[in-house]
Design an enzyme around this catalytic site. Structure first.
Site, short mmCIF file in Angstrom:
data_model
loop_
_atom_site.label_atom_id
_atom_site.label_comp_id
_atom_site.label_asym_id
_atom_site.label_seq_id
_atom_site.Cartn_x
_atom_site.Cartn_y
_atom_site.Cartn_z
N GLU A 287 10.38 14.86 16.37
CA GLU A 287 10.66 14.84 14.93
C GLU A 287 9.76 15.86 14.23
O GLU A 287 8.54 15.84 14.37
CB GLU A 287 10.36 13.44 14.38
CG GLU A 287 10.70 13.33 12.91
CD GLU A 287 10.55 11.91 12.38
OE1 GLU A 287 9.54 11.25 12.70
OE2 GLU A 287 11.43 11.47 11.62
N LYS B 88 0.84 -1.20 0.00
CA LYS B 88 0.00 0.00 0.00
C LYS B 88 0.88 1.25 0.00
O LYS B 88 1.70 1.43 0.89
CB LYS B 88 -0.92 0.05 1.23
CG LYS B 88 -1.92 1.20 1.10
CD LYS B 88 -2.64 1.53 2.39
CE LYS B 88 -1.86 2.47 3.26
NZ LYS B 88 -1.64 3.81 2.67
N GLU C 246 10.36 0.63 10.23
CA GLU C 246 11.39 1.66 10.06
C GLU C 246 10.71 2.98 10.34
O GLU C 246 9.85 3.41 9.56
CB GLU C 246 11.96 1.57 8.63
CG GLU C 246 13.35 2.15 8.52
CD GLU C 246 13.33 3.57 8.07
OE1 GLU C 246 13.27 4.47 8.94
OE2 GLU C 246 13.35 3.79 6.84
N CYS D 85 13.47 10.32 7.41
CA CYS D 85 13.42 9.78 8.77
C CYS D 85 14.79 9.92 9.42
O CYS D 85 14.90 9.99 10.64
CB CYS D 85 12.96 8.33 8.75
SG CYS D 85 13.71 7.39 7.44
P1 ADP Z 1 2.84 10.63 8.05
O1 ADP Z 1 2.22 11.06 9.36
O2 ADP Z 1 4.16 11.20 7.82
O3 ADP Z 1 1.92 10.73 6.87
P2 ADP Z 1 2.27 7.90 8.56
O4 ADP Z 1 3.06 7.04 9.46
O5 ADP Z 1 0.93 8.38 9.00
O6 ADP Z 1 3.20 9.10 8.20
O7 ADP Z 1 2.08 7.19 7.14
C1 ADP Z 1 2.93 6.26 6.58
C2 ADP Z 1 2.10 5.17 5.95
O8 ADP Z 1 1.30 4.55 6.96
C3 ADP Z 1 1.09 5.62 4.89
O9 ADP Z 1 1.04 4.66 3.86
C4 ADP Z 1 -0.21 5.67 5.66
O10 ADP Z 1 -1.36 5.51 4.84
C5 ADP Z 1 -0.05 4.49 6.57
N1 ADP Z 1 -0.88 4.51 7.78
C6 ADP Z 1 -1.32 5.57 8.47
N2 ADP Z 1 -2.08 5.19 9.52
C7 ADP Z 1 -2.13 3.83 9.50
C8 ADP Z 1 -2.74 2.82 10.33
N3 ADP Z 1 -3.48 3.14 11.38
N4 ADP Z 1 -2.54 1.53 9.98
C9 ADP Z 1 -1.78 1.18 8.93
N5 ADP Z 1 -1.19 2.07 8.12
C10 ADP Z 1 -1.35 3.39 8.39
#
Ligand code: ADP
Length: 495
Positions: A394, A187, A263, A297
């Protein structure tokens, strides 16, 4: 809605796939949902892409399971390697196109986007080379037993990637998973789905059997959560924020205890000693924090400078940061484009306000750049204390803090005074200092007299709350294999 015509300033018109890539076809989702993709430099809609719901995650996982149990299980390691190398070659042939899509969708400078695609190509080629080198051991337990181990694929891997390096993270995830014989449902981040979908077209062209690599666009709370809690996903690999990393670990624990690698975030220290080559140090410190608009990161966001050169360093670093060209990602000389989204822009501006309120000095920047697009001035805070939010949290933007230290011990203590431990750097001309500090820093990577020198042959990953497991290099293969012991009784003794 499988494909539409789009245009980029650097590469003209092209065909952009917009569907969910499942079983080697671009399809609409079960509920036919879609979402808009925004150009962060103009704030305008680029196009809409199909949105994966929980139901589509089920369809993609079923495709990956069928491939894993079926055709893919009979593909030889050598053939898997050839497929990865072929995919890397097709990406290389489309390097300019992929880079243009990346700049359009993510906002990164075109010269940097080309570097990302080249690195993605190198990564896939490298893991293609590993495919036929996955080996077990024979173990001499006693004279009447023959014991050996096999490194077997884990199965269906859910992979969730972020928006800061869309095509590069795609390759870091796919390379080791495929080299070791797994199948994948990946995804992409909702902010940046386009380059992965274009590259998905090349997966089919390379000759991968249907269902081996499935690419879906969608949101974290729906598609991402469905993948990490799915009962038929054997492993989840995630790159993103620490907060979401925790949710993924919980989802794995609450579902089928799927294997997890993470990561996550960082607040990486960048230490400059009095004896450093100052021109070299300034150049790498600047690159360490402002590369990719601070959206790394491993960004070197906490800068510690020894007292003897502190004032000179600040004056020179300010000059250097102000010379970074901020603006149109498609201008060949641009170094820094816009932040990826309104949300990120607002978060970063919030931290800048926080730093000002806490009494830190704005050495340069501290505001928006221009009035269209999510651009932020390269920002340096000085006169900070270690307890300030801007030093501890961060920010994921072009914002860094500088503080002074007297001794090596103090630099090490301050560097390690963080919950994170992803990366770090030390600038010195004294080899002993470099090695002592490198050994003492609690982080997965230490760069000496450089920064951000990530290479697909060398492991990358976090100590402490920066993650679990290592990506890249031989180490990443361990994320995607499990060890089976086979013990054969020789002779005819009875129990
Ligand atoms: P940012 O806050 O920098 O956008 P995230 O950690 O929210 O970083 O996003 C990184 C990835 O994790 C994206 O592909 C996002 O759709 C996904 N993501 C965000 N929330 C969830 C969740 N609750 N479960 C699984 N994947 C998630």
């Amino acid at each position: 809605m499988a494909t539409i015509e789009l245009e980029t300033p650097s590469n003209g018109k092209y065909q952009q796939p917009t569907g969910l890539f499942i079983n080697n076809e671009f399809i609409e989702g079960v509920d036919k949902k879609s979402f808009e993709v925004i150009n962060p430099a103009t704030e305008k809609v680029i196009c809409s892409v199909a949105e994966a719901t929980e139901k589509d995650v089920d369809v993609a996982v079923a495709a990956a399971r069928a491939a894993f149990n079926g055709e893919w299980s009979k593909v030889t390691p050598e053939a898997r390697g050839k497929l990865l190398v072929k995919l890397s070659e097709l990406m290389e042939a489309n390097l300019d196109q992929l880079a243009a899509i990346e700049s359009l969708d993510n906002g990164k400078a075109i010269s940097m986007a080309k570097g990302d695609v080249a690195a993605a190509v190198g990564c896939l080629r490298y893991y293609g080379g590993w495919s036929d080198k996955i080996e077990g051991k024979t173990i001499d337990t006693n004279t009447d037993t023959f014991t050996y181990t096999r490194q077997e694929a884990i199965g269906v891997c859910g992979q969730i990637i972020p928006w800061n390096f869309p095509i590069l993270m795609w390759s870091w995830k796919i390379g080791p998973a495929i080299a070791t014989g797994n199948t994948v449902v990946l995804k992409t981040a909702e902010q940046t789905p386009l380059s992965a979908l274009f590259a998905a077209k090349l997966i089919k062209e390379a000759g991968f059997p249907p269902g081996v690599i499935n690419i879906i666009s969608g949101f974290g709370k729906t598609a991402g959560a469905a993948l990490s809690s799915h009962m038929d996903v054997d492993k989840v690999a995630f790159t993103g924020s620490t907060i979401v990393g925790r949710m993924i670990l919980k989802a794995a624990a609450d579902s089928n205890l799927k294997k997890v690698t993470l990561e996550l975030g960082g607040k990486s220290p960048n230490i400059v000693f009095d004896d450093a080559d100052i021109d070299n140090a300034i150049s790498w410190v600047n690159f360490g924090i402002f590369f990719n608009h601070g959206q790394c990161c491993c960004a070197g966001s906490r800068i510690y400078v020894q007292e003897g050169i502190y004032d000179k360093f600040i004056a020179r670093f300010k000059e250097r940061a102000e010379a970074n060209k901020v603006g149109d990602p498609f201008h060949p000389e641009t170094f820094q484009g816009p932040q990826v989204s309104q949300l990120q822009f607002d978060r970063i501006m919030g931290y800048i306000d926080e730093g000002k309120k806490a009494g830190a000095t704005v050495t340069t920047g501290g505001g928006r750049h221009g009035d269209v697009g999510y651009f932020i001035q390269p920002t340096i805070f000085s006169d900070v204390t270690e307890d300030m939010k801007i030093v501890q949290e961060e920010i994921f933007g072009p914002v860094c803090t500088i503080s002074k230290f007297k001794t090596e011990e103090e630099a090490i203590a301050k560097s390690n005074g963080s919950n994170y431990g992803l990366a770090s750097a030390v600038h010195t001309t004294n080899l002993n200092t470099a090695l002592r500090v490198a050994n003492s820093i609690r982080a997965g990577t230490v760069w000496v007299n450089s920064y951000n020198m990530i290479h697909h042959q060398a492991p990358f990953g976090g100590y402490k709350e920066s993650g679990m497991g290592r990506e890249l290099g031989e180490a990443a293969l361990a994320n995607y294999t499990q060890t089976k012991t086979v013990s054969i009784r020789l002779g005819d003794a009875l129990f």
